[in-house]
Design a protein around this motif. Sequence first.
Motif, PDB file in Angstrom:
ATOM      1  N   CYS A 239       1.527   6.976  -6.866  1.00  0.00           N
ATOM      2  CA  CYS A 239       0.584   7.920  -7.121  1.00  0.00           C
ATOM      3  C   CYS A 239       0.875   9.584  -6.731  1.00  0.00           C
ATOM      4  N   LEU A 240       1.493   9.678  -5.529  1.00  0.00           N
ATOM      5  CA  LEU A 240       1.882  10.988  -5.240  1.00  0.00           C
ATOM      6  C   LEU A 240       2.859  11.569  -6.416  1.00  0.00           C
ATOM      7  N   LEU A 241       3.703  10.496  -6.862  1.00  0.00           N
ATOM      8  CA  LEU A 241       4.629  11.130  -7.949  1.00  0.00           C
ATOM      9  C   LEU A 241       3.702  11.087  -9.239  1.00  0.00           C
ATOM     10  N   LYS A 242       3.089  10.282  -9.695  1.00  0.00           N
ATOM     11  CA  LYS A 242       2.397   9.872 -11.007  1.00  0.00           C
ATOM     12  C   LYS A 242       1.436  11.152 -11.077  1.00  0.00           C
ATOM     13  N   PHE A 243       0.633  11.889 -10.133  1.00  0.00           N
ATOM     14  CA  PHE A 243      -0.128  13.152 -10.038  1.00  0.00           C
ATOM     15  C   PHE A 243       0.495  14.176  -9.802  1.00  0.00           C
ATOM     16  N   GLY A 244       1.759  14.337  -9.710  1.00  0.00           N
ATOM     17  CA  GLY A 244       2.771  15.629  -9.520  1.00  0.00           C
ATOM     18  C   GLY A 244       2.383  16.108  -8.263  1.00  0.00           C
TER      19      GLY A 244
ATOM     20  N   ILE B  23       0.794  -1.367   0.141  1.00  0.00           N
ATOM     21  CA  ILE B  23       0.023   0.001  -0.186  1.00  0.00           C
ATOM     22  C   ILE B  23       0.975   1.409   0.020  1.00  0.00           C
ATOM     23  N   SER B  24       1.969   1.243   0.877  1.00  0.00           N
ATOM     24  CA  SER B  24       2.806   2.481   0.880  1.00  0.00           C
ATOM     25  C   SER B  24       3.378   2.504  -0.570  1.00  0.00           C
ATOM     26  N   PHE B  25       3.972   1.553  -1.260  1.00  0.00           N
ATOM     27  CA  PHE B  25       4.296   1.907  -2.348  1.00  0.00           C
ATOM     28  C   PHE B  25       3.357   2.300  -3.634  1.00  0.00           C
TER      29      PHE B  25
END
Length: 358
Positions: free
Chosen positions: A34-39, A27-29
């Motif tokens: 997603c925090l990276l993917k969505f900028g 889940i952490s991964f």
Amino acid sequence: MPFYQSPQDISAFDAKFEAQKIAFAPISFQVARCLLKFGILEQIDASGKSGCLLEDIQQSTQLSEYAVSVLLDMGLSMRLVWQSDTHYRLDKIGYFLLHDDMAKVNLNFVHDVCYQGVYELEASLVEGKPKGLKVFGDWETIYPSLSELPEQVKQSWFEFDHYYSDHAFGPLLPLIFKNQPKHIVDVGGNTGKWALACTGYDSEVNITIMDLPGQLAVALKNAEDKGVANRVKGFECNLLNESQAFCREGDLYWMSQFLDCFSKPQILSILKRTAQSMTMASELCILETYWDRQPFEAGAYCVNATSIYFTAMANGDSRMYHSKDMLSLISQAGLYVDEDIDDIGLGHTLLRCKLKPS
């Protein structure tokens, strides 16, 4: 290595927390990805000391308040971000996740290549086969089918492979050419990156790449595009076919991040056939990342984690080896290590091998 020779000095309270991190690691991964993917991490980083409001992130990402808040709340627990009043700021772990090239390459490799298939790790361990590979196709191993992988998967695979090898090229080339080899046999040459680096370094050298047909086609096309097709030749070879002889007349045989793709019996077979193709004047250079030779604990962690990729996704029976295992196999193949150099590139070791005198 020092960090494996005694129990970790950690309190029971902290150890219990680390155990919970492992339990929720998948889940952490995905939250980090997603925090990276969505900028989101990038936007928080750009806000600097002033920080970033949840409403600003919601507006820029076009995600719901719910979506942004669950990601940020978990990001707080993961120490990717920290919060003062209602403003979010980037924490140190988030900074390196965002800016460190190794972290980016590793994350993309794990997500695109490994994540779904590693669910089959248990079956892979029991059966000795890469059971996770079925998420991409009905193949026995990943190697003959690299060119058939989905484009994003293939991109992340090669970026991972090249990232670690490319960092070693600079210091390696002078070491490899110190005896001025005229004919290098690149065993498992992949896309031909090393071969092209060699032709760029020495205008006289000729390279023969030994590999499977799919990989050879890519490598030879790259050589043609670089205008060195006259000096880069192909030697089509199934390296696991023990009846197939290797290319002869090489001054130097080169294996870079290659032997870790095979089991111990397969490595021994490859080394024996290499030795049979060598003369007393030839040498074999092996470049690998051994987990016991890493200068930092983080390196050993990454190397040992990569072994699990081989188990579940690649072939089911290879790994990143302890250097003593490789040294033993080299000796069994009738070779000896003439030179042993650590700390090349990102924790690589170069073993320069020669035939044992009869």
